[in-house]
Design an enzyme around this catalytic site. Structure first.
Site, mmCIF file in Angstrom:
data_model
loop_
_atom_site.group_PDB
_atom_site.id
_atom_site.type_symbol
_atom_site.label_atom_id
_atom_site.label_comp_id
_atom_site.label_asym_id
_atom_site.label_seq_id
_atom_site.Cartn_x
_atom_site.Cartn_y
_atom_site.Cartn_z
ATOM 1 C CG HIS A 40 -1.715 -1.214 1.431
ATOM 2 N ND1 HIS A 40 -3.015 -1.403 1.019
ATOM 3 C CD2 HIS A 40 -1.336 -2.382 2.032
ATOM 4 C CE1 HIS A 40 -3.419 -2.631 1.363
ATOM 5 N NE2 HIS A 40 -2.405 -3.242 1.977
ATOM 6 C CB SER A 74 12.578 21.462 -16.330
ATOM 7 O OG SER A 74 11.802 22.631 -16.515
ATOM 8 C CE LYS A 113 11.355 18.509 -11.768
ATOM 9 N NZ LYS A 113 10.080 18.823 -12.390
ATOM 10 C CD GLU A 169 8.092 11.153 -15.668
ATOM 11 O OE1 GLU A 169 7.083 11.881 -15.634
ATOM 12 O OE2 GLU A 169 9.249 11.595 -15.737
#
Ligand code: ARG
Length: 462
Positions: free
Chosen positions: A159, A280, A286, A293
């Site tokens: 979880h 970024s 970043k 992803e």
């Protein structure tokens, strides 16, 4: 190809819609292999002469060379340049230009219906065999990374809550076994792909007495299809392949999800190599885990391809229908997607840095509450009671704002008199792991045995 009974030519917009050459040209190698075998069989059964066979085979090989060299030209006689309706008509048209009238004998007794089904099966068999090595390479990357960090302990999550300590290698190896099932599933599906439809004709079977067993042997199929109606419209093999591929995508997406959050500053367990991260355009600081992803995102596309085909097949009347032309783009896209994705995921695993300190710092003694209950069990307390008492200890520690391991012996004794000074010994992560040497468990020996077994598997494949 079918002009005899028509009095006008096809509408341009319909021609564009109907055209599949734009994408099914990728079947050219399979299509030509099938035609070479078919020409051989036509000569064997004396429908054409050996000289005609040789002319056809020679011409087919020249057509193949044009495709290989990317010089094949689709017939540009309509504004939309789509007058080659599909790969089959394109190859036959070009064959005629190269070898003359004899080209018209190749299609004797054959239909594009049994031809395209044969092509798609040859293509899928190739795809399955080409995917084996990128899958086992990713498996190898997982094994090697696990071997590099054999004793590193991390929080195991259920979880997404800290659950119990596990070896980092144990977590990583979980993905090895998912991929192992995937590789097996693909090989298993190949057995049902390797059934030859050629000879089924359009629907009713070949009337010229061709030898299908010869064609099967020639093309590397294990057997011939039993029913010509089924043979021309069976796309179960593509659905199975797309399912197996979608499940690979799902497994990679789960690995992606783990790695995306493990590489966040909040976790800091993993540092992605710069070669597999992006920056970024706005925020200079970043570093984004785009590779993983995309591993997550591509699963959507792979599932979509499966859904496309299943939806096309649902409620389709028996035998061939043009709807079936919609099987190819999902098939090609899935092959392309997995072929691009698998090596990148392997690269991410090989190059990622594992931050031992962050893993250690995330180990919270509360993750040993199960071991605390086991301690009481060993003192004769039934597990259900032990579970409740250990839970009370967790609650008490929380109330006092201390770690479970910092609760005093006096506190422990008020919870259960069975607690003794040796309760402190529970709070040892390595010992918690050592207690779990059950096969398949996270004990260090069990994990080493698991890795050794995995090594045997990948070395067998190599
Ligand atoms: N391009 C077609 C396909 O992909 C080939 C079969 C065409 N058959 C037919 N009867 N029109 O399905």
């Amino acid at each position: 190809m079918w002009g005899g009974r028509f009095s006008k030519s096809i509408n341009d917009q319909f021609a564009y819609l109907n055209n599949s050459f734009r994408f099914d040209w990728r079947l050219y190698a399979a299509d030509i292999r099938g035609s070479v075998a078919y020409a051989k069989e036509l000569a064997r059964s004396e429908i054409i002469t050996d000289a005609e066979r040789d002319a056809l085979i020679d011409g087919l090989q020249r057509v193949k060379q044009e495709f290989d060299a990317r010089t094949f030209e689709s017939n540009p006689s309509t504004p939309l340049r789509v007058s080659d309706e599909d790969i089959h008509t394109a190859v036959e048209r070009r064959l005629g230009e190269l070898v003359g009238a004899v080209a018209g004998k190749l299609h004797t007794g054959r239909s594009r219906n049994d031809q395209v089904a044969t092509d798609a099966r040859l293509f899928t068999l190739d795809a399955i065999s080409n995917l084996q090595s990128p899958i086992s390479d990713l498996q190898r990357a997982l094994v090697e990374k696990s071997e590099q960090h054999l004793d590193l302990i991390m929080p195991g999550y259920t979880h997404v809550q800290r659950a119990q300590p596990v070896l980092f290698a144990h977590w990583l190896m979980a993905y090895f076994w998912m991929l192992q099932r995937d590789a097996e599933r693909l090989r298993d599906c190949a057995a049902r792909v390797a059934v030859l439809p050629l000879g089924a004709g359009a629907i009713a079977g070949n009337a010229l007495g061709i030898d299908r067993e010869f064609l099967a042997r020639e093309l590397g199929f294990a057997r011939v299809s039993e029913n010509s109606i089924d043979a021309v419209s069976d796309r179960d093999f593509i659905a199975e392949f797309l399912f197996a591929a979608a499940l690979i995508g799902i497994h990679l997406s789960r690995l992606g999800e783990d790695l995306v959050y493990y590489s966040s500053a909040e976790f800091g367990f993993i540092t992605m190599d710069d070669a597999y991260a992006t920056g970024s355009s706005l925020m200079p600081q970043k570093k984004n885990p785009d590779a993983m992803e995309l591993a997550r995102g591509k699963a959507g596309r792979l599932i979509g391809n499966l859904m496309t085909l299943l939806t096309v097949l649902k409620g389709l009347p028996s035998s061939y229908d043009k709807d079936l032309q919609e099987d190819k783009e999902p098939l090609f896209d899935t092959v392309d997607t997995l072929s691009a994705l698998l090596p990148v995921v392997a690269g991410v695993i090989r190059t990622m840095r594992v931050n031992a300190n962050a893993l250690r710092a995330a180990l919270d003694p509360a993750m040993l509450a199960t071991d605390l209950a086991d301690y009481l069990v060993r003192r004769g307390i039934p597990f259900r009671d032990a579970h409740r008492l250990a839970g009370q200890a967790v609650k008490r520690a929380e109330t006092l704002g201390v770690a479970l391991s910092e609760l005093s012996l006096a506190e422990y004794k008020t919870i259960a008199p069975e607690f003794g000074a040796d309760v402190q010994r529970v709070f040892d992560f390595a010992q918690s792991l050592a207690a779990r040497e059950v096969s398949g468990g996270t004990g260090p020996h069990a994990v080493r045995a698991q890795i050794a077994q995995a090594r045997t598997i990948i070395e067998r494949v190599a």
